[in-house]
Design an enzyme around this catalytic site. Structure first.
Site, PDB file in Angstrom:
ATOM      1  N   HIS A 157       0.781  -1.214  -0.056  1.00  0.00           N
ATOM      2  CA  HIS A 157       0.050   0.049  -0.098  1.00  0.00           C
ATOM      3  C   HIS A 157       0.989   1.285  -0.115  1.00  0.00           C
ATOM      4  CE1 HIS A 157      -3.442   2.508   0.945  1.00  0.00           C
ATOM      5  NE2 HIS A 157      -2.598   3.349   1.520  1.00  0.00           N
ATOM      6  N   GLU A 158       1.807   1.205   0.925  1.00  0.00           N
ATOM      7  CA  GLU A 158       2.692   2.658   0.825  1.00  0.00           C
ATOM      8  C   GLU A 158       3.546   2.799  -0.262  1.00  0.00           C
ATOM      9  OE1 GLU A 158       2.176   4.845   3.285  1.00  0.00           O
ATOM     10  OE2 GLU A 158       0.787   3.265   4.225  1.00  0.00           O
ATOM     11  N   HIS A 166       2.046   4.618  -2.949  1.00  0.00           N
ATOM     12  CA  HIS A 166       2.127   6.045  -2.589  1.00  0.00           C
ATOM     13  C   HIS A 166       3.439   6.442  -3.018  1.00  0.00           C
ATOM     14  CE1 HIS A 166      -1.805   6.525  -0.650  1.00  0.00           C
ATOM     15  NE2 HIS A 166      -1.482   5.618   0.406  1.00  0.00           N
TER      16      HIS A 166
END
Length: 755
Positions: free
Chosen positions: A28-29, A32
């Site tokens: 998920h990170e 980003h």
């Protein structure tokens, strides 16, 4: 050596759990991070796990970015330069440097915030692709047992194969569960089944299980003949049978179902039996000798109304004109006061027709019914389901300002009718309430302090039973803290607890119960015993004993299983013959006490082989082409999204219990158990959790990614950023709500973990 292996295995599973959880956060990170670097935004920190107070396992700097692993593994974050500086707050967009988050276009910022969600979905698809490339086993969509009223009324039978349900193709048992959970209770669904090679169309109506918080039809998947559990020191274990062996033949006869195996075991107690098992694709012949079943019983059982909650289609009961909610009073002139007495009466008939008297809507009705021998149960049965909830007693506790309290009822009052139906038993009450939840209905009752016998009437606004939704439950919790008023979670939607009276049925003459002086009509008040592990005395009042007098035999059975299945538990030896229970009861208005132990009962017509349980039959799902791979991945992602979206919606409005929610502790516990089930199961759970986290993060709720995306969407429409002060207020409010929710699910996880 076994202890060392077990320790290493548990340690490895814990490591896998941490790695799996960290992987979901990492991807998920990473989403980003990739989009930020692509847009030219400076990344200050990229951490897997949180480095609270600067505590970290390790870190390093590369090109101005600090990479590291924090000490707290359940989380992670990417810190972008300038992201905390809201546009329009202190600086103009034009004054930001090129590496500043707020200097980027709306599209670039949108891509950065959506990158995490996108990576969750991409990683999930890749994991599902790998999973189905290896192959994943699912329970077959074949009925093993039919237990629930919806399935019984629909005419479903064991070994029926479900082909379609509500227009959806069924390939695995999980597909049935999905359709049922997403369905509307009370709405009929069309089901296509295959029975004996012939396809049939039937209609089935899911029923809401309010305590579980989801619709149900009451079926389980068919089991196989693969041994999944073996009892310590049992005949099969002594014969050399191993876990994972599949029984093929018994005494030379091929068998297909587990009940066929048990039937042969029952018929050959004390005799040698030959069995053929499949082990690693090799057929092995073994011989074992079934032992007679041994159990420990006291002979105590409840006197309870034998009330029929469901008549099975095509059964002896239906042919004999028995109806739902008939109360069986006698068979062949002998009064029936418990389900055990009913079974004993049917057994003594040897299949001959019996004269039965039932109470139907306050009138006695005479019937003539012929029992049918059930091959699987090896008993004469009528084809009925019985509700064991018992009589409806007076009210023990009323929730202050709850539905019943507002209607004027108090502790000690007794309900006599509701929604136009007379009620004298718990099943009648539940049946009368069905279809009226959320509505106002008439209620009639007797007052505790009124000896005239006058029936009082009122109206009650029913709520939905079970556990309410997130916000409603948080409101109730806060209300309890402020006012001190408790909230009663009941299955009636009234905010009530009823008194429970457990009356003793006639003990058998040769039972321990009879020898200990217990008599028919004794009312249970309390039981206590000294636990063999810690030596402490345990005491339970009657209202805390789930099955009353019958719980005593449950208790002796549980303790005798410790004796039978291991003889030693936590270093202590348990002797069932020395274990006694102190009982307080009321007889003719006087409180009395007695001590009772259990008696070893040997059942010679019931065989014990040592099979704990068989594994469910499985179907291997695996793709053989790229087209099939894409189809499987698409179906799985849509399945998980459907379940996530609908479950979340039902949680919020209170149609699914908040007990189904999990936080980091619950998720980690689930991952640990899945890791013990194998890599494929863990891969599936990680894929599912990744989609769940991606979906939840996409919701327009600050401080989630979706909240930032929502502000960017508004900025695109109005041509200027949303007020910084408004963003701060909304984000802070969102943080408070999110922390409250995290606290709530963590408390739920802890209470679930410690039972």
């Amino acid at each position: 050596m076994d202890t060392v292996v077990s320790f290493l295995s548990s340690t490895w599973n814990i490591i896998l759990t941490i790695m799996a959880f960290s992987f979901i956060i990492f991807v998920h990170e990473l989403g980003h991070y990739i989009m930020a670097v692509r847009a030219g935004v400076k990344v200050d920190k990229f951490y897997v796990g949180f480095d609270f107070g600067g505590l970290k396992i390790f870190s390093f700097n590369h090109k101005g970015t600090e990479y590291g692993i924090g000490v707290f593994p359940f989380g992670g974050y990417v810190k972008l330069y300038g992201m905390e500086e809201l546009p329009g707050h202190e600086m103009e967009i034009s004054e930001f440097s090129n590496e500043h988050f707020q200097s980027k276009t709306i599209s670039e910022r949108f891509g950065i915030m959506a990158g995490g969600v996108a990576m969750n979905f991409i990683s999930a698809v890749l994991l599902i692709f790998i999973m189905y490339g290896i192959g994943k086993e699912y329970d077959v969509p074949i009925i093993g047992t039919v237990r629930g009223t919806p399935a019984i009324k629909a005419g479903l039978k064991e070994n029926d194969k479900i082909l379609e349900l509500d227009g959806e193709k069924i390939k695995r048992f999980l597909d049935i569960h999905k359709v049922i959970v997403l369905s509307d209770p009370g709405k009929p669904l069309i089901m296509k089944i295959e029975r004996g090679g012939v396809e049939k169309i039937i209609s089935i109506t899911p029923k809401m299980d309010y305590l579980r918080g989801m619709p149900s039809i009451g079926v389980t998947s068919q089991d196989s003949l693969i041994i999944a559990s073996l009892v310590f020191d049992s005949p099969l274990l002594k014969a050399g049978v191993q876990l994972g062996d599949e029984i093929i033949r018994i005494n030379g006869i091929k068998i297909n179902y587990s009940y066929e195996f048990q039937k042969e075991v029952d018929a050959n107690v004390g005799k040698d039996i030959s069995i053929s098992v499949n082990r690693d694709n090799k057929e092995i012949m073994l011989t074992f000798r079934p032992e007679p079943v041994k159990t420990y019983r006291s002979g105590l059982r409840n006197e309870a109304p034998v009330e029929i909650s469901c008549v099975h289609p095509g059964s002896s009961a239906e042919k004999g004109m028995i109806r739902e909610w008939d109360l069986i009073k006698s068979i062949n002139g002998v009064e029936i006061k418990s389900y055990e007495e009913l079974l004993e009466s049917l057994k003594s008939t040897s299949g001959q027709a019996v004269d039965m008297q039932v109470m139907r809507k306050g009138e006695l009705v005479n019937l003539n019914v012929k029992p049918t021998f059930d091959e699987k149960a090896q008993k004469y049965l009528l084809g009925i389901s019985i509700d064991f909830s018992g009589n409806l007693e007076s009210i023990r506790e009323v929730e202050h300002n709850g539905p019943l309290h507002i209607a004027g009822l108090r502790s000690g009052d007794k309900i006599v009718s509701i929604a136009g139906n007379s009620v004298s038993t718990i099943p009648q009450l539940v049946n009368s309430l069905e279809g009226h939840y959320g509505k106002s209905v008439d209620i009639s009752y007797l007052k505790k302090d009124d000896d005239s016998g006058k029936i009082f009437k009122s109206k009650i606004q029913l709520r939905y039973p079970g556990k309410p939704g997130i916000f409603t439950r948080l409101y109730h919790k806060s209300n309890v803290l402020v006012s001190g008023d408790g909230y009663i979670y009941d299955r009636f939607g009234m905010g009530v607890k009823f008194n429970r009276k457990f009356i003793l049925a006639q003990p058998k003459p040769d039972s321990i119960a009879a020898a200990s002086g217990f008599k028919v009509g004794d009312r249970l008040e309390e039981i206590s015993y000294v636990h063999f592990l810690d030596g402490k005395k345990k005491t339970f009042p009657a209202e805390k004993i789930y099955r009353g007098w019958s719980s005593l035999d449950d208790h002796f059975k549980e303790f005798s299983n410790i004796y039978k299945y291991g003889k030693q538990y936590k270093g202590k030896v348990f002797d069932p013959k020395k274990h006694v229970v102190d009982v307080k009861f009321i007889r003719d208005g006087e409180v009395m006490s007695a001590t009772i132990s259990s008696k070893e009962i040997v059942v010679h017509d019931k065989g014990f082989s040592g099979v704990g349980y068989f594994a469910n039959k499985k179907v291997l799902v695996k793709y053989s082409s790229i087209q099939e791979a894409f189809s499987l991945c698409y179906d799985e992602v849509v399945f998980i999204l459907d379940m996530t979206a609908v479950t979340l919606g039902k949680l919020v409005v209170g149609k699914i219990s908040t007990d189904t929610m999990s936080g980091p502790i619950g998720i980690s516990t689930a991952m640990y158990h899945f890791s013990k089930s194998g890599y494929i199961e863990l891969i599936w759970l990680v894929a599912m959790m990744s989609i769940n986290i991606g979906f939840l993060n996409f919701l327009p709720f600050p401080p989630l990614d979706g909240g930032a995306l929502f502000f960017l969407f508004i900025e695109k429409i109005k041509g200027s950023p949303v007020s910084a002060n408004f963003q701060i207020v909304v984000s802070n409010l969102g943080v408070v709500l999110l922390l409250s929710l995290m606290f709530f699910v963590t408390v739920t996880d802890i209470s679930r973990f410690f039972g």
